[in-house]
Design an enzyme around this catalytic site. Structure first.
Site: not given
Ligand code: ADP
Length: 167
Positions: A18, A42, A91, A129
């Site tokens: 992120h 939740k 990704r 995550s």
């Molecule tokens: P969501 O629950 O909306 O998927 P996330 O918090 O998991 O939210 O991710 C938010 C954004 O960040 C999404 O566009 C996701 O694809 C991107 N993202 C998450 N991890 C990475 C990463 N390692 N590299 C690039 N983008 C990422």
């Protein structure tokens, strides 16, 4: 023109993936608003306030970035803010279908909302995550994946969840 982008997500918790998107996205706009979605409260490991606090600390030194909570629809949030586009990270191919669908639906809801994707960096392309939580829960070292401030509580909660007790 004062260009504004919104980077929405759950950030449960924030990872270096992120933060890579945030750092690179911030260079493209005058103001980058990281929007923490609270509707998935939740299922999330951390509360929305905790997710916001971790993010705020992590982005403190990045100019032009702020962190907000987002209660409702992304397109409404974008419009209220007068933002110019939504930023998302991509990704692998596995992200594509879901992101493609969401970008399309958001455009249907508001044709003025454009989604812009940044492809993840090599270092962070396998990072999520979900995996960081799993690794922490099994006692693994996550210091290369998530900020140090997140780690103690992440380990404690995931170990409790997996019934592994204290580290
Ligand atoms: P969501 O629950 O909306 O998927 P996330 O918090 O998991 O939210 O991710 C938010 C954004 O960040 C999404 O566009 C996701 O694809 C991107 N993202 C998450 N991890 C990475 C990463 N390692 N590299 C690039 N983008 C990422």
């Amino acid at each position: 023109m004062n260009r504004i982008a919104v980077y929405p997500g759950t950030f449960d918790p924030v990872t270096f993936g992120h933060l890579d998107i945030i750092r690179r996205g911030a260079l493209l706009v005058d103001r980058l608003v990281v929007a923490v979605a609270v509707n998935s409260e939740k299922q999330s490991l951390f509360t929305s306030q905790e997710r916001i606090d971790f993010l705020r600390e992590a982005v403190r030194s990045i100019p032009g970035v702020e962190v907000c909570r987002m209660d409702g629809l992304l397109v409404d949030f974008v419009q209220q803010l007068g933002a110019h586009f939504v930023l998302r990270g991509l990704r692998a191919v596995s992200d594509f279908e879901n992101e493609f669908q969401m970008a399309g639906m958001n455009r249907k809801l508001n044709p003025e909302v454009e989604t812009v994707f940044l492809v993840s960096g090599e270092e962070t392309m396998f990072l999520s995550s979900r995996l960081v939580k799993e690794i922490a829960g099994m006692g693994g070292d996550v210091s290369r994946f998530t900020p140090a401030s997140v780690i103690p509580e992440l380990r404690r909660r995931m170990m409790a969840r997996l019934g592994r007790g204290q580290a």
